[in-house]
Scaffold this active site. Structure first.
Site, PDB file in Angstrom:
ATOM      1  N   CYS A 239     -58.007  -0.089 -36.680  1.00  0.00           N
ATOM      2  CA  CYS A 239     -57.048  -0.015 -37.879  1.00  0.00           C
ATOM      3  C   CYS A 239     -55.982   0.318 -36.933  1.00  0.00           C
ATOM      4  O   CYS A 239     -55.499   1.663 -37.004  1.00  0.00           O
ATOM      5  CB  CYS A 239     -57.672   0.030 -39.114  1.00  0.00           C
ATOM      6  SG  CYS A 239     -56.350   0.202 -40.441  1.00  0.00           S
TER       7      CYS A 239
ATOM      8  N   CYS B 289     -54.018   2.467 -39.891  1.00  0.00           N
ATOM      9  CA  CYS B 289     -54.421   4.043 -39.550  1.00  0.00           C
ATOM     10  C   CYS B 289     -54.320   4.622 -38.279  1.00  0.00           C
ATOM     11  O   CYS B 289     -53.237   5.643 -39.022  1.00  0.00           O
ATOM     12  CB  CYS B 289     -56.292   3.518 -39.411  1.00  0.00           C
ATOM     13  SG  CYS B 289     -56.739   2.781 -40.996  1.00  0.00           S
TER      14      CYS B 289
END
Length: 191
Positions: free
Chosen positions: A37, A40
């Site tokens: 991600c 993230c």
């Protein structure tokens, strides 16, 4: 994983202690993330920096959703990153996506203890003993020390209203930030 003392990797086994129990002492931001991600990876340095800056006033618990799928599912995670704020054993706030540092800071500041919190509690005790003037004086001082803290502003307005000082309460509420104007407590006090 960083070597930040305020950031911890959490699993389903450690969640009850590292999040639920720990949140009874200080807010815990649970970062549901995955290695693949991109947002993230953008958010983590911000959380790491703020955790160090606030020096233990909140903690970050990182949950790798790839290895902890059941834990993520149990918390209804459908988008990454998702940050859930736990306080006193329960989730009390959340946000999704890689917010800018200023927005993350705002979320954190809503949940960390501030010196004015003790003054709000003292004012409630004074008011319960029929010393509304003492409660108001205490909160006026607390607001002067922390004029950006919405919670102390609202507590002061509430005590002013209870003391029949509606004009003073209106003055207190005049400086409520625009972003908080639709807060249910703000609307109730203004009404």
């Amino acid at each position: 994983m960083s070597d930040n003392p305020f950031v911890t990797a959490v699993t389903a086994d450690t969640f009850p202690v590292e999040v639920i129990e720990a949140s009874k002492n200080a807010p815990v931001l649970v970062d549901f993330w995955a290695d693949w991600c991109g947002p993230c990876k953008t958010l983590m340095p911000i959380l790491d920096k703020l955790a160090l800056e606030f020096d233990g006033k909140f903690r970050v618990a990182k949950v790798d959703t790839e290895s902890e799928r059941e834990l993520a599912a149990a918390h209804g995670i459908r988008s990454l990153p998702t940050i859930k704020v736990f306080r006193n054993g329960a989730a009390v706030d959340e946000f999704m996506g890689a917010l800018p540092e200023s927005a993350v800071r705002e979320v954190i500041e809503r949940h960390i203890a501030r010196p004015a919190d003790a003054e709000i509690d003292k004012a409630a005790t004074l008011a319960a003993k029929a010393d509304q003037d003492g409660a108001i004086a205490l909160l006026v001082d607390a607001l002067a020390s922390d004029p950006e803290y919405l919670k102390v502003r609202l507590a002061l307005a509430e005590h002013q209203i209870e003391a029949g000082q509606s004009a003073a309460a209106a003055d207190t509420l005049r400086d409520v930030p625009v972003a908080a104007a639709h807060d249910p407590q703000v609307k109730r006090l203004r009404a």
